[in-house]
Design an enzyme around this catalytic site. Structure first.
Site, PDB file in Angstrom:
ATOM      1  N   SER A 258      -3.802  -2.843  -3.031  1.00 61.12           N
ATOM      2  CA  SER A 258      -3.828  -3.437  -4.365  1.00 61.12           C
ATOM      3  C   SER A 258      -5.009  -4.379  -4.517  1.00 61.12           C
ATOM      4  CB  SER A 258      -2.533  -4.192  -4.625  1.00 61.12           C
ATOM      5  OG  SER A 258      -2.520  -5.359  -3.835  1.00 61.12           O
ATOM      6  N   LYS A 259      -5.159  -4.863  -5.701  1.00 64.83           N
ATOM      7  CA  LYS A 259      -6.240  -5.799  -6.018  1.00 64.83           C
ATOM      8  C   LYS A 259      -6.251  -6.990  -5.055  1.00 64.83           C
ATOM      9  CE  LYS A 259      -8.258  -9.092  -8.869  1.00 64.83           C
ATOM     10  NZ  LYS A 259      -7.590 -10.271  -8.467  1.00 64.83           N
TER      11      LYS A 259
END
Ligand code: GLU
Length: 560
Positions: A258-259
């Site tokens: 994820s980010k």
């Protein structure tokens, strides 16, 4: 029966590699069975959706070679989309949803509910305190028809809820197997929000049916939603598609890709390099305010906004881990390699086959070799695949793909280098490049202004410039006239002239001249082969850089 699959992204943010894999599997499943692959944009969450994101998703799919038979058409992709079951943006289908909502309202399978957020919160709190799962208490069902009509006429905010039957529900899934939810597990969920938009559950069921979707392949996180979809299908008289839920793609340590991984990488680099202050933008302002920067540096749960995070990483020259398809594209991965690699994350072709193209995938892909367990995303392996694919290219193919990459991400190279120089850079970099980005990322000095080159006195610089008798810096001064006077400033002429110079002045030791030259023109000890490098830069830049280097480094030269 025609096989119809669909990819149905919610257009916020960017297309994640996990989403791309879902799209690829859906595409392959339909393509390999002469079916249709539908792209539907699920933009009913008006706050989070944007046209820019929809367009980004479509461009990313197109770049991957995942084309859709039905769906939106955009000018850049005239061959994709269209179809008889549109519109393909859910926000344009409100009338259709309303017709089906009306059917449920008329048959008593759905009802208006006027509960305020406070009332719903109180119900949730009470459930929490009693340590039971929250279920909507059907308060709205106690209202008479007249009361409902009066409230609606008075414009009171209302949602529509589905009256879930009080029966166990069995989900049949081609990948995960069966699961039965006991009666009462699913409460009367909302199918139309107060803003008039259907919820995801309602829109997805109506659209899958109307678009004649036969196979729903989607992320595992939707597995439990399937029960809701099934009861809605029954109530609406729709046939059920076949379901297959796909496991997540994880980092090798088991965390979600994820980010957050980008924040983590940048934070680690900032700490390692002991960077205290936030870098400044073009206007001289810090890229994020001091408070945010300090909180972000000290607290791993704090995340920066993606655009700023990427701008800071760019300014500090920190490579961030790729998460979205657009990241992989910018980093110079080949779309066919990314597809090949993604297809192996969660499926196997059998026979230990690892390298294949999308056509092969379409031919072979089936649900029985889709894995239940999460796939681990092995970046080293992806890079090795990319390197192999680049090495298998002809020089012409590499140059043309590198050119397309430069057009998108490094146009300054096309402004600065002419066709021959560009081809020379590609050829000089091809064998060492793992990505299409490497020729540009590692050779920024080629397009920097001559005055921007600096010569930090690192160990290799000290060795090449200050050591030896005569020292490299002196060699540089002596070779300058050769470069000034040479008639044709191109690779082979430079090679003969400089080799002859090395014979005469350095006992044939070319390195004694090549390395000072390399440092003078690039600022460091690494560049493509030196004669190509000089030819790409051209005489004027080479001489200007040598002159400044002589001046700057003479002042740094140890006196003894
Ligand atoms: N719009 C949903 C998402 O992006 C997809 C739902 C589905 O495939 O049913 O997660």
């Amino acid at each position: 029966m025609t096989v119809v699959t669909r990819f149905a992204p919610s257009p916020s943010g960017h297309l994640h590699v996990g989403g791309a894999r879902t799209a690829l599997y859906c595409w392959a499943y339909a393509r390999g069975r002469d079916g249709r692959f539908v792209l539907r944009i699920e933009d009913t969450d008006r706050k989070r959706s944007s046209d820019a994101a929809s367009l980004g998703f479509m461009r990313d799919l197109a770049w991957l070679g995942i084309d859709w038979n039905e769906g939106p058409t955009i000018p850049e992709l005239p061959d994709c989309g269209g179809g008889d079951h549109g519109p393909y943006f859910q926000s344009e289908r409100l009338q259709i949803y309303q017709e089906h909502l009306d059917r449920l309202l008329a048959s008593g399978r759905a009802y208006h509910a006027f509960d305020t957020p406070e009332e719903l919160d109180a119900g949730r709190r009470a459930a929490r305190e009693a340590k039971v799962a929250y279920r909507y208490d059907r308060a709205a069902l106690k209202l008479s028809e007249e009361e409902v009509a009066a409230k609606l006429a008075a414009g009171e905010p209302a949602v529509i809820r589905f009256r879930t039957p009080d029966e166990p529900i069995t989900i049949v899934d081609e990948v995960l197997g069966e699961a039965t939810l006991p009666a009462g597990e699913i409460d009367d969920f909302v199918i139309r929000k107060a803003d008039g938009y259907p919820t995801y559950h309602f829109a997805v069921v109506v659209d899958d049916a109307l678009m004649k979707v036969s196979h729903v392949l989607r992320a595992q996180e939707h597995f439990n939603n399937t029960a809701r979809h099934m009861v809605l299908q029954d109530a609406l008289g729709f046939e059920r598609p076949t379901y297959g839920h796909l496991s997540l793609i994880m980092n090798p340590d088991g965390s979600k890709m994820s980010k957050r991984d980008k924040d983590k990488a940048l934070r680690a680099a900032v700490r390692e390099r002991e960077i205290e202050a936030c870098p400044l933008d073009d206007t001289g302002e810090p890229m994020v305010d001091g408070d945010t920067w300090d909180r972000w540096r000290g607290d791993k749960t704090v995340q920066l906004d993606l655009d700023r995070l990427e701008a800071i990483a760019d300014a500090l020259d920190v490579a961030l881990p790729e998460i979205n398809v657009s990241d992989f594209r910018r980093s110079g991965y080949l779309p066919e390699v990314l597809c090949n690699f993604l297809s192996l994350n969660g499926w196997s072709a059998g026979d230990d086959l690892e390298k294949f193209d999308n056509a092969f995938l379409a031919e072979r892909f089936d649900l029985d070799r889709v894995q239940k367990a999460p796939a681990k995303f092995d970046r080293d392996k992806l890079l090795a695949f990319n390197l192999d694919a680049i090495q298998a290219m002809t020089p012409e193919e590499f140059a043309s793909r590198a050119r397309a990459h430069a057009e998108a991400f490094h146009p300054e190279f096309l402004d600065r280098l002419d066709g021959d120089q560009f081809a020379m850079l590609c050829e000089a970099s091809r064998e060492r490049s793992k990505t299409l980005d490497e020729p540009f990322r590692t050779n920024r000095f080629l397009v920097d202004a001559d005055e921007a080159i600096a010569w930090p006195v690192t160990k290799p610089v000290r060795k090449a410039m200050f050591k030896g008798e005569p020292a490299g810096l002196e060699m540089l001064g002596r070779v300058r006239p050769v470069l000034n006077e040479i008639e044709e400033f191109e690779s082979s002429a430079l090679e003969s002239a400089i080799t002859a110079f090395a014979e005469a002045e350095a006992e044939g030791n070319l390195g004694r001249i090549a390395q000072p030259l390399r440092i003078a023109v690039s600022g460091g000890p690494v560049s493509p082969p030196i004669f190509d490098t000089l030819a790409i830069l051209g005489r004027e830049s080479v001489l200007a850089r040598i002159d400044r280097c002589l001046e700057v480094l003479a002042a740094e030269m140890p006196s003894s």
